[in-house]
Design a protein around this motif. Structure first.
Motif, PDB file in Angstrom:
ATOM      1  N   GLU A  17      28.323   1.515  14.744  1.00  0.00           N
ATOM      2  CA  GLU A  17      28.510   1.785  13.322  1.00  0.00           C
ATOM      3  C   GLU A  17      27.223   1.512  12.546  1.00  0.00           C
ATOM      4  N   HIS A  19      24.114   1.724  13.754  1.00  0.00           N
ATOM      5  CA  HIS A  19      23.111   2.713  14.153  1.00  0.00           C
ATOM      6  C   HIS A  19      23.823   4.031  14.440  1.00  0.00           C
ATOM      7  N   ALA A  20      23.957   4.848  13.434  1.00  0.00           N
ATOM      8  CA  ALA A  20      24.718   6.091  13.566  1.00  0.00           C
ATOM      9  C   ALA A  20      23.980   7.119  14.415  1.00  0.00           C
ATOM     10  N   GLU A  21      22.677   6.971  14.585  1.00  0.00           N
ATOM     11  CA  GLU A  21      21.907   7.970  15.326  1.00  0.00           C
ATOM     12  C   GLU A  21      21.676   7.530  16.770  1.00  0.00           C
ATOM     13  N   THR A  22      22.719   7.046  17.434  1.00  0.00           N
ATOM     14  CA  THR A  22      22.601   6.637  18.822  1.00  0.00           C
ATOM     15  C   THR A  22      22.680   7.871  19.714  1.00  0.00           C
ATOM     16  N   SER A  23      21.834   7.915  20.687  1.00  0.00           N
ATOM     17  CA  SER A  23      21.771   9.057  21.598  1.00  0.00           C
ATOM     18  C   SER A  23      23.016   9.115  22.474  1.00  0.00           C
TER      19      SER A  23
END
Length: 77
Positions: A17, A19-23
């Protein structure tokens, strides 16, 4: 162990939540690591069933659901 896995999943959800840009590869790696741990636990305990020789089951004529593999030693039908 289940409590540890569930707490790790909750911690991972909280981090996700933030880090919304997780790969997607991170999610795949985490899932792969969890499955590898479960596979290791499964492989570690596979020899437990081979510790003792199998013994024949005691024939009990009062058994509610007798098996059909007693080779005629149980109650005749």
């Amino acid at each position: 162990m289940l409590i540890q896995l569930s707490s790790a999943a909750l911690m991972a959800a909280e981090v996700a939540e933030e880090h919304a840009e997780t790969s997607p590869f991170v999610y795949g790696g985490v899932i792969f690591a969890i499955f590898m741990v479960l596979m290791f636990a499964t492989m570690a305990f596979t020899s437990l069933g081979h510790r003792h020789e199998a013994v024949p089951e005691h024939v009990d004529p009062q058994r509610q659901f007798p098996n059909k593999h007693d080779h005629g030693q149980g109650i005749p039908e």
